[in-house]
Write an enzyme that holds these catalytic residues in place. Structure first.
Site, PDB file in Angstrom:
ATOM      1  N   TYR A  46       3.870  -6.146  17.846  1.00  0.00           N
ATOM      2  CA  TYR A  46       4.163  -5.309  16.673  1.00  0.00           C
ATOM      3  C   TYR A  46       4.824  -3.990  17.102  1.00  0.00           C
ATOM      4  O   TYR A  46       5.839  -3.578  16.544  1.00  0.00           O
ATOM      5  CB  TYR A  46       2.854  -5.059  15.912  1.00  0.00           C
ATOM      6  CG  TYR A  46       2.954  -4.037  14.800  1.00  0.00           C
ATOM      7  CD1 TYR A  46       3.394  -4.405  13.525  1.00  0.00           C
ATOM      8  CD2 TYR A  46       2.602  -2.701  15.011  1.00  0.00           C
ATOM      9  CE1 TYR A  46       3.471  -3.467  12.498  1.00  0.00           C
ATOM     10  CE2 TYR A  46       2.677  -1.762  13.995  1.00  0.00           C
ATOM     11  CZ  TYR A  46       3.114  -2.149  12.736  1.00  0.00           C
ATOM     12  OH  TYR A  46       3.196  -1.213  11.737  1.00  0.00           O
ATOM     13  N   ASN A  54      -2.179   7.065  11.342  1.00  0.00           N
ATOM     14  CA  ASN A  54      -3.169   6.245  10.617  1.00  0.00           C
ATOM     15  C   ASN A  54      -3.192   6.624   9.138  1.00  0.00           C
ATOM     16  O   ASN A  54      -3.752   7.652   8.776  1.00  0.00           O
ATOM     17  CB  ASN A  54      -4.551   6.423  11.243  1.00  0.00           C
ATOM     18  CG  ASN A  54      -4.633   5.779  12.622  1.00  0.00           C
ATOM     19  OD1 ASN A  54      -3.972   6.218  13.561  1.00  0.00           O
ATOM     20  ND2 ASN A  54      -5.398   4.728  12.740  1.00  0.00           N
ATOM     21  N   ALA A 108       9.024  -3.324   4.062  1.00  0.00           N
ATOM     22  CA  ALA A 108       8.516  -4.701   4.169  1.00  0.00           C
ATOM     23  C   ALA A 108       8.360  -5.074   5.640  1.00  0.00           C
ATOM     24  O   ALA A 108       9.273  -4.873   6.444  1.00  0.00           O
ATOM     25  CB  ALA A 108       9.475  -5.669   3.490  1.00  0.00           C
ATOM     26  N   GLY A 156      -7.823  -3.062  24.069  1.00  0.00           N
ATOM     27  CA  GLY A 156      -6.503  -2.477  23.797  1.00  0.00           C
ATOM     28  C   GLY A 156      -6.556  -1.244  22.906  1.00  0.00           C
ATOM     29  O   GLY A 156      -5.513  -0.705  22.543  1.00  0.00           O
ATOM     30  N   PHE A 194       0.837  -1.207   0.000  1.00  0.00           N
ATOM     31  CA  PHE A 194       0.000   0.000   0.000  1.00  0.00           C
ATOM     32  C   PHE A 194       0.880   1.269   0.000  1.00  0.00           C
ATOM     33  O   PHE A 194       0.901   2.025  -0.991  1.00  0.00           O
ATOM     34  CB  PHE A 194      -0.919  -0.098   1.231  1.00  0.00           C
ATOM     35  CG  PHE A 194      -1.600   1.158   1.659  1.00  0.00           C
ATOM     36  CD1 PHE A 194      -2.306   1.945   0.760  1.00  0.00           C
ATOM     37  CD2 PHE A 194      -1.558   1.548   3.005  1.00  0.00           C
ATOM     38  CE1 PHE A 194      -2.965   3.103   1.178  1.00  0.00           C
ATOM     39  CE2 PHE A 194      -2.214   2.695   3.429  1.00  0.00           C
ATOM     40  CZ  PHE A 194      -2.903   3.478   2.519  1.00  0.00           C
ATOM     41  N   THR A 236       1.451  -9.702   1.073  1.00  0.00           N
ATOM     42  CA  THR A 236       0.256  -8.822   1.096  1.00  0.00           C
ATOM     43  C   THR A 236       0.304  -7.806  -0.047  1.00  0.00           C
ATOM     44  O   THR A 236      -0.701  -7.158  -0.333  1.00  0.00           O
ATOM     45  CB  THR A 236       0.125  -8.064   2.439  1.00  0.00           C
ATOM     46  OG1 THR A 236       1.332  -7.329   2.676  1.00  0.00           O
ATOM     47  CG2 THR A 236      -0.112  -9.006   3.599  1.00  0.00           C
ATOM     48  N   GLY A 237       1.434  -7.663  -0.683  1.00  0.00           N
ATOM     49  CA  GLY A 237       1.556  -6.722  -1.802  1.00  0.00           C
ATOM     50  C   GLY A 237       1.118  -7.369  -3.110  1.00  0.00           C
ATOM     51  O   GLY A 237       0.947  -8.589  -3.186  1.00  0.00           O
TER      52      GLY A 237
END
Ligand code: NAD
Ligand code: UD1
Length: 304
Positions: free
Chosen positions: A141, A170, A74, A268, A11, A35-36
Protein backbone atom coordinates in the site's frame (compact mmCIF):
# COMPACT_ATOMS: atom_id res chain seq x y z
CA UNK A 1 -14.51 24.86 -10.16
CA UNK A 2 -16.50 21.86 -11.37
CA UNK A 3 -15.08 19.00 -9.30
CA UNK A 4 -14.93 15.26 -9.82
CA UNK A 5 -14.40 13.40 -6.53
CA UNK A 6 -13.44 9.75 -7.03
CA UNK A 7 -14.20 7.70 -3.93
CA UNK A 8 -16.61 10.45 -2.92
CA UNK A 9 -18.99 8.04 -1.16
CA UNK A 10 -16.30 6.97 1.31
CA UNK A 11 -15.26 8.28 4.70
CA UNK A 12 -13.00 11.20 3.71
CA UNK A 13 -14.75 11.65 0.34
CA UNK A 14 -18.25 12.20 1.70
CA UNK A 15 -17.11 14.84 4.21
CA UNK A 16 -15.23 16.61 1.43
CA UNK A 17 -18.20 16.48 -0.95
CA UNK A 18 -20.36 18.12 1.74
CA UNK A 19 -17.80 20.85 2.18
CA UNK A 20 -17.41 21.53 -1.56
CA UNK A 21 -21.20 21.71 -2.01
CA UNK A 22 -21.46 24.11 0.94
CA UNK A 23 -18.84 26.28 -0.75
CA UNK A 24 -21.05 26.44 -3.85
CA UNK A 25 -19.20 24.14 -6.24
CA UNK A 26 -20.93 21.58 -8.48
CA UNK A 27 -19.63 18.11 -7.62
CA UNK A 28 -19.66 14.78 -9.43
CA UNK A 29 -18.83 11.58 -7.54
CA UNK A 30 -17.37 8.47 -9.15
CA UNK A 31 -17.48 5.48 -6.82
CA UNK A 32 -17.87 1.71 -7.14
CA UNK A 33 -19.38 1.48 -3.60
CA UNK A 34 -16.97 -1.29 -2.61
CA UNK A 35 -16.42 0.37 0.80
CA UNK A 36 -18.36 3.61 0.29
CA UNK A 37 -22.10 4.04 0.88
CA UNK A 38 -24.78 6.01 -0.92
CA UNK A 39 -26.18 6.97 2.52
CA UNK A 40 -22.99 8.94 3.17
CA UNK A 41 -23.96 11.46 0.49
CA UNK A 42 -26.58 14.21 0.72
CA UNK A 43 -29.38 14.82 -1.78
CA UNK A 44 -28.30 18.02 -3.46
CA UNK A 45 -29.15 19.70 -6.75
CA UNK A 46 -25.47 20.34 -7.53
CA UNK A 47 -24.38 16.75 -6.80
CA UNK A 48 -24.38 13.96 -9.38
CA UNK A 49 -23.26 10.39 -8.78
CA UNK A 50 -21.76 7.87 -11.19
CA UNK A 51 -21.35 4.24 -10.18
CA UNK A 52 -18.23 2.82 -11.76
CA UNK A 53 -14.71 1.49 -11.33
CA UNK A 54 -11.60 3.66 -11.79
CA UNK A 55 -9.93 0.69 -13.48
CA UNK A 56 -12.10 1.32 -16.55
CA UNK A 57 -10.65 4.05 -18.73
CA UNK A 58 -14.00 4.59 -20.44
CA UNK A 59 -15.79 5.11 -17.11
CA UNK A 60 -13.12 7.55 -15.92
CA UNK A 61 -13.22 9.54 -19.17
CA UNK A 62 -16.99 9.82 -19.04
CA UNK A 63 -16.92 10.93 -15.40
CA UNK A 64 -14.35 13.60 -16.24
CA UNK A 65 -16.36 15.26 -19.04
CA UNK A 66 -16.73 18.97 -18.35
CA UNK A 67 -14.77 18.83 -15.10
CA UNK A 68 -12.15 21.47 -14.22
CA UNK A 69 -10.69 19.93 -11.04
CA UNK A 70 -10.24 16.34 -9.86
CA UNK A 71 -9.95 15.10 -6.28
CA UNK A 72 -8.86 11.48 -6.52
CA UNK A 73 -9.59 9.51 -3.32
CA UNK A 74 -10.79 6.14 -4.65
CA UNK A 75 -8.42 3.41 -3.55
CA UNK A 76 -7.99 0.02 -1.97
CA UNK A 77 -7.34 1.54 1.47
CA UNK A 78 -6.34 -1.41 3.65
CA UNK A 79 -2.62 -1.91 4.36
CA UNK A 80 -3.28 -5.50 5.46
CA UNK A 81 -5.26 -6.31 2.30
CA UNK A 82 -2.36 -4.97 0.21
CA UNK A 83 -0.03 -7.39 2.02
CA UNK A 84 -2.40 -10.31 1.39
CA UNK A 85 -3.24 -9.48 -2.24
CA UNK A 86 -0.62 -7.07 -3.66
CA UNK A 87 -1.53 -7.55 -7.33
CA UNK A 88 -5.20 -6.77 -6.83
CA UNK A 89 -4.30 -3.80 -4.62
CA UNK A 90 -1.95 -2.40 -7.26
CA UNK A 91 -4.57 -2.80 -9.98
CA UNK A 92 -6.66 -0.17 -8.16
CA UNK A 93 -3.95 1.92 -6.51
CA UNK A 94 -1.46 2.03 -9.38
CA UNK A 95 -3.30 1.21 -12.63
CA UNK A 96 -6.54 2.86 -11.51
CA UNK A 97 -4.60 5.90 -10.33
CA UNK A 98 -2.80 6.12 -13.69
CA UNK A 99 -6.13 5.94 -15.51
CA UNK A 100 -7.35 8.97 -13.56
CA UNK A 101 -4.06 10.86 -13.97
CA UNK A 102 -3.84 10.21 -17.70
CA UNK A 103 -7.49 11.05 -18.36
CA UNK A 104 -6.89 14.34 -16.50
CA UNK A 105 -3.97 15.06 -18.86
CA UNK A 106 -5.92 14.08 -21.98
CA UNK A 107 -8.95 16.18 -20.98
CA UNK A 108 -6.81 19.14 -19.95
CA UNK A 109 -8.16 19.26 -16.42
CA UNK A 110 -6.82 22.33 -14.63
CA UNK A 111 -5.70 20.58 -11.45
CA UNK A 112 -5.55 17.13 -9.87
CA UNK A 113 -5.30 16.58 -6.11
CA UNK A 114 -5.03 13.01 -4.86
CA UNK A 115 -4.76 11.01 -1.63
CA UNK A 116 -1.24 9.94 -0.83
CA UNK A 117 -0.45 8.68 2.68
CA UNK A 118 1.95 8.91 5.61
CA UNK A 119 2.54 5.23 4.76
CA UNK A 120 5.11 6.36 2.14
CA UNK A 121 7.54 7.23 4.96
CA UNK A 122 7.64 3.75 6.55
CA UNK A 123 9.68 3.72 9.78
CA UNK A 124 10.88 7.31 10.06
CA UNK A 125 14.54 7.87 10.94
CA UNK A 126 13.84 11.20 12.60
CA UNK A 127 10.82 13.09 13.88
CA UNK A 128 8.83 15.11 13.10
CA UNK A 129 8.55 13.92 9.48
CA UNK A 130 8.58 16.63 6.83
CA UNK A 131 7.86 16.15 3.14
CA UNK A 132 11.59 15.95 2.28
CA UNK A 133 12.14 12.96 4.57
CA UNK A 134 13.22 9.86 2.66
CA UNK A 135 10.40 7.57 1.60
CA UNK A 136 10.79 3.91 2.60
CA UNK A 137 7.39 2.20 2.54
CA UNK A 138 7.04 -1.10 4.40
CA UNK A 139 3.84 -2.33 2.72
CA UNK A 140 2.57 -2.69 -0.86
CA UNK A 141 0.00 0.00 0.00
CA UNK A 142 2.75 2.46 0.97
CA UNK A 143 4.72 1.63 -2.15
CA UNK A 144 1.63 2.16 -4.32
CA UNK A 145 1.13 5.61 -2.81
CA UNK A 146 4.81 6.42 -3.36
CA UNK A 147 4.44 5.39 -7.01
CA UNK A 148 1.43 7.75 -7.22
CA UNK A 149 3.61 10.60 -5.93
CA UNK A 150 6.28 9.87 -8.52
CA UNK A 151 3.86 9.58 -11.43
CA UNK A 152 2.09 12.77 -10.39
CA UNK A 153 5.38 14.70 -10.23
CA UNK A 154 6.36 13.31 -13.64
CA UNK A 155 3.04 14.33 -15.19
CA UNK A 156 3.46 17.81 -13.77
CA UNK A 157 6.98 18.15 -15.20
CA UNK A 158 6.37 16.31 -18.49
CA UNK A 159 2.86 17.46 -19.43
CA UNK A 160 2.33 20.54 -17.25
CA UNK A 161 -0.58 19.02 -15.32
CA UNK A 162 -0.62 20.65 -11.85
CA UNK A 163 -0.77 17.81 -9.29
CA UNK A 164 -0.71 17.71 -5.50
CA UNK A 165 -0.50 14.60 -3.30
CA UNK A 166 -1.87 14.89 0.22
CA UNK A 167 -0.10 12.64 2.71
CA UNK A 168 -2.81 12.04 5.29
CA UNK A 169 -1.73 10.87 8.74
CA UNK A 170 -4.27 9.14 11.05
CA UNK A 171 -7.70 10.41 10.07
CA UNK A 172 -10.68 9.83 12.40
CA UNK A 173 -14.31 10.86 12.64
CA UNK A 174 -17.88 9.81 11.80
CA UNK A 175 -18.42 7.34 8.91
CA UNK A 176 -15.13 5.51 9.30
CA UNK A 177 -16.26 1.90 9.19
CA UNK A 178 -15.67 0.42 12.69
CA UNK A 179 -16.55 -3.10 11.59
CA UNK A 180 -13.42 -3.73 9.61
CA UNK A 181 -10.48 -5.06 11.66
CA UNK A 182 -8.32 -2.76 9.51
CA UNK A 183 -10.24 0.36 10.43
CA UNK A 184 -8.64 3.20 12.36
CA UNK A 185 -8.02 2.59 16.04
CA UNK A 186 -10.33 5.41 17.17
CA UNK A 187 -13.39 4.09 15.36
CA UNK A 188 -12.70 0.57 16.66
CA UNK A 189 -12.30 1.83 20.24
CA UNK A 190 -15.47 3.94 20.00
CA UNK A 191 -17.55 0.99 18.86
CA UNK A 192 -16.11 -1.29 21.56
CA UNK A 193 -16.77 1.28 24.26
CA UNK A 194 -20.38 1.66 23.06
CA UNK A 195 -20.77 -2.10 23.29
CA UNK A 196 -19.09 -2.16 26.74
CA UNK A 197 -16.36 -4.43 25.41
CA UNK A 198 -12.69 -4.03 26.38
CA UNK A 199 -10.41 -1.98 24.15
CA UNK A 200 -7.57 -4.19 22.92
CA UNK A 201 -4.30 -2.34 22.80
CA UNK A 202 -1.59 -3.89 20.64
CA UNK A 203 1.61 -3.36 22.66
CA UNK A 204 2.08 -1.12 25.69
CA UNK A 205 -0.10 1.74 24.47
CA UNK A 206 2.81 4.17 24.45
CA UNK A 207 2.98 4.28 20.64
CA UNK A 208 2.13 7.76 19.32
CA UNK A 209 0.07 9.00 16.37
CA UNK A 210 -1.04 12.31 14.88
CA UNK A 211 -4.84 11.99 14.81
CA UNK A 212 -6.57 14.50 12.54
CA UNK A 213 -10.33 15.05 12.47
CA UNK A 214 -11.99 14.26 9.11
CA UNK A 215 -13.57 17.74 8.94
CA UNK A 216 -10.06 19.23 8.97
CA UNK A 217 -9.04 16.84 6.19
CA UNK A 218 -12.06 17.96 4.13
CA UNK A 219 -10.93 21.55 4.70
CA UNK A 220 -7.42 20.65 3.51
CA UNK A 221 -8.83 18.93 0.42
CA UNK A 222 -10.92 21.96 -0.53
CA UNK A 223 -7.99 24.33 0.05
CA UNK A 224 -5.75 22.07 -2.02
CA UNK A 225 -8.19 22.20 -4.96
CA UNK A 226 -8.55 25.97 -4.74
CA UNK A 227 -4.85 26.77 -4.28
CA UNK A 228 -1.82 26.46 -6.54
CA UNK A 229 0.53 24.26 -4.52
CA UNK A 230 1.98 21.26 -6.36
CA UNK A 231 4.12 18.34 -5.15
CA UNK A 232 3.25 16.68 -1.86
CA UNK A 233 1.94 17.97 1.47
CA UNK A 234 1.50 16.34 4.89
CA UNK A 235 -2.01 16.55 6.29
CA UNK A 236 -1.76 16.34 10.09
CA UNK A 237 -2.27 18.49 13.17
CA UNK A 238 1.40 18.62 14.16
CA UNK A 239 0.59 17.12 17.58
CA UNK A 240 0.93 13.46 18.44
CA UNK A 241 -0.44 11.56 21.42
CA UNK A 242 -0.05 8.05 22.81
CA UNK A 243 -2.85 5.47 22.73
CA UNK A 244 -3.00 5.69 26.53
CA UNK A 245 -3.72 9.41 26.31
CA UNK A 246 -6.29 8.72 23.61
CA UNK A 247 -8.06 6.17 25.83
CA UNK A 248 -8.23 8.68 28.71
CA UNK A 249 -9.71 11.31 26.38
CA UNK A 250 -12.25 8.84 25.03
CA UNK A 251 -13.23 7.82 28.57
CA UNK A 252 -13.80 11.48 29.47
CA UNK A 253 -16.04 12.01 26.42
CA UNK A 254 -18.01 8.80 27.03
CA UNK A 255 -18.27 9.47 30.76
CA UNK A 256 -17.09 5.99 31.62
CA UNK A 257 -13.83 4.28 32.38
CA UNK A 258 -12.84 2.05 29.41
CA UNK A 259 -11.83 -1.53 30.11
CA UNK A 260 -8.46 -2.10 28.45
CA UNK A 261 -6.61 -5.30 27.57
CA UNK A 262 -2.98 -5.22 26.48
CA UNK A 263 -1.63 -7.78 23.99
CA UNK A 264 1.21 -8.35 21.57
CA UNK A 265 2.37 -5.38 19.50
CA UNK A 266 1.26 -5.56 15.87
CA UNK A 267 3.96 -6.76 13.46
CA UNK A 268 5.29 -3.87 11.38
CA UNK A 269 3.75 -1.27 13.68
CA UNK A 270 5.38 2.12 13.73
CA UNK A 271 6.31 3.11 17.30
CA UNK A 272 6.29 6.87 17.02
CA UNK A 273 4.65 9.01 14.41
CA UNK A 274 4.87 12.79 14.36
CA UNK A 275 4.27 15.08 11.43
CA UNK A 276 5.75 18.41 10.45
CA UNK A 277 2.66 20.19 9.09
CA UNK A 278 4.21 23.58 8.26
CA UNK A 279 3.49 23.24 4.54
CA UNK A 280 -0.20 22.62 5.25
CA UNK A 281 -0.35 25.65 7.53
CA UNK A 282 1.69 28.08 5.44
CA UNK A 283 1.06 27.02 1.82
CA UNK A 284 -2.53 25.77 2.12
CA UNK A 285 -3.44 28.04 5.04
CA UNK A 286 -5.15 25.28 6.96
CA UNK A 287 -4.72 25.70 10.72
CA UNK A 288 -6.73 25.69 13.96
CA UNK A 289 -7.48 22.02 14.01
CA UNK A 290 -10.43 20.45 15.79
CA UNK A 291 -9.27 19.68 19.35
CA UNK A 292 -9.27 15.94 20.08
CA UNK A 293 -11.97 16.24 22.77
CA UNK A 294 -14.37 17.94 20.35
CA UNK A 295 -13.64 15.53 17.50
CA UNK A 296 -14.17 12.56 19.82
CA UNK A 297 -17.43 14.07 21.09
CA UNK A 298 -18.77 14.30 17.53
CA UNK A 299 -17.65 10.77 16.76
CA UNK A 300 -19.13 9.42 20.01
CA UNK A 301 -22.48 11.04 19.19
CA UNK A 302 -22.52 9.46 15.73
CA UNK A 303 -21.45 6.02 16.92
CA UNK A 304 -24.74 5.03 18.57
P1 NAD B 1 -12.91 4.68 2.15
O1 NAD B 1 -12.77 3.20 1.96
O2 NAD B 1 -14.01 5.15 3.03
O3 NAD B 1 -13.01 5.43 0.75
C1 NAD B 1 -12.55 4.91 -0.47
C2 NAD B 1 -13.66 5.06 -1.50
O4 NAD B 1 -13.18 4.62 -2.78
C3 NAD B 1 -14.90 4.22 -1.17
O5 NAD B 1 -16.06 5.00 -1.31
C4 NAD B 1 -14.84 3.08 -2.19
O6 NAD B 1 -16.13 2.57 -2.49
C5 NAD B 1 -14.16 3.76 -3.36
N1 NAD B 1 -13.45 2.83 -4.27
C6 NAD B 1 -12.60 1.85 -3.92
N2 NAD B 1 -12.15 1.20 -5.00
C7 NAD B 1 -12.71 1.82 -6.08
C8 NAD B 1 -12.62 1.61 -7.50
N3 NAD B 1 -11.87 0.62 -8.02
N4 NAD B 1 -13.34 2.43 -8.32
C9 NAD B 1 -14.13 3.40 -7.80
N5 NAD B 1 -14.25 3.64 -6.47
C10 NAD B 1 -13.55 2.85 -5.62
O7 NAD B 1 -11.49 5.19 2.71
P2 NAD B 1 -10.99 6.64 3.16
O8 NAD B 1 -10.38 6.48 4.50
O9 NAD B 1 -12.03 7.66 2.94
O10 NAD B 1 -9.78 6.85 2.13
C11 NAD B 1 -9.81 7.83 1.08
C12 NAD B 1 -8.39 7.97 0.53
O11 NAD B 1 -7.50 8.45 1.55
C13 NAD B 1 -7.78 6.66 0.02
O12 NAD B 1 -7.03 6.93 -1.16
C14 NAD B 1 -6.85 6.24 1.15
O13 NAD B 1 -5.81 5.43 0.68
C15 NAD B 1 -6.37 7.58 1.64
N6 NAD B 1 -5.87 7.60 3.04
C16 NAD B 1 -6.72 7.43 4.10
C17 NAD B 1 -6.21 7.48 5.41
C18 NAD B 1 -7.10 7.34 6.61
O14 NAD B 1 -6.59 7.48 7.75
N7 NAD B 1 -8.39 7.10 6.45
C19 NAD B 1 -4.83 7.68 5.64
C20 NAD B 1 -4.00 7.85 4.53
C21 NAD B 1 -4.52 7.83 3.24
C1 UD1 C 1 -2.38 4.41 9.70
C2 UD1 C 1 -3.24 4.14 8.49
C3 UD1 C 1 -2.42 3.46 7.44
C4 UD1 C 1 -1.13 4.20 7.16
C5 UD1 C 1 -0.38 4.56 8.45
C6 UD1 C 1 0.74 5.53 8.10
C7 UD1 C 1 -5.52 3.78 9.28
C8 UD1 C 1 -6.59 2.78 9.52
N1 UD1 C 1 -4.34 3.27 8.86
O1 UD1 C 1 -1.93 3.16 10.24
O2 UD1 C 1 -3.21 3.42 6.26
O3 UD1 C 1 -0.28 3.34 6.44
O4 UD1 C 1 -1.26 5.19 9.35
O5 UD1 C 1 1.43 5.95 9.24
O6 UD1 C 1 -5.70 4.95 9.42
N2 UD1 C 1 -4.25 -0.43 17.55
C9 UD1 C 1 -4.61 -1.02 18.74
N3 UD1 C 1 -5.80 -1.67 18.83
C10 UD1 C 1 -6.68 -1.75 17.77
C11 UD1 C 1 -6.31 -1.13 16.55
C12 UD1 C 1 -5.08 -0.49 16.47
O7 UD1 C 1 -3.85 -0.98 19.72
O8 UD1 C 1 -7.76 -2.34 17.92
C13 UD1 C 1 -2.95 0.30 17.49
C14 UD1 C 1 -2.09 -0.11 16.32
O9 UD1 C 1 -1.31 -1.23 16.64
C15 UD1 C 1 -1.27 1.16 16.12
C16 UD1 C 1 -2.22 2.29 16.52
O10 UD1 C 1 -3.25 1.67 17.29
O11 UD1 C 1 -0.16 1.17 16.99
C17 UD1 C 1 -2.87 2.98 15.32
O12 UD1 C 1 -3.39 1.96 14.47
P1 UD1 C 1 -4.28 2.27 13.15
O13 UD1 C 1 -5.41 3.14 13.51
O14 UD1 C 1 -4.56 0.96 12.52
O15 UD1 C 1 -3.33 3.16 12.25
P2 UD1 C 1 -1.80 3.00 11.79
O16 UD1 C 1 -1.30 1.63 12.04
O17 UD1 C 1 -1.06 4.15 12.40
Amino acid sequence: MRVLVTGGAGFIGSHTVERLLAQGYPVRVLDDFSTGHLDNLPHHSRLSIITGDIRSRRVVEEAMQGVTHVLHLAAQVSVAASVEAPVSSASINVTGFLNVLDAARAQRVRRLVYASSAAVYGMPARLPIDEDAPTAPISPYGLEKEINDRYAALYRDLYGLPTLGLRYFNVYGPRQDPNSPYSGVISIFCRRLREARPLSVFGDGLQTRDFIYVGDVARANAAALEGGLTGVCNVATGESISLRTLIKALGAVAGKQPLVSYGEARAGDIRESAADNRRLVTALRVSEFEPLGRGLTRLWASCA
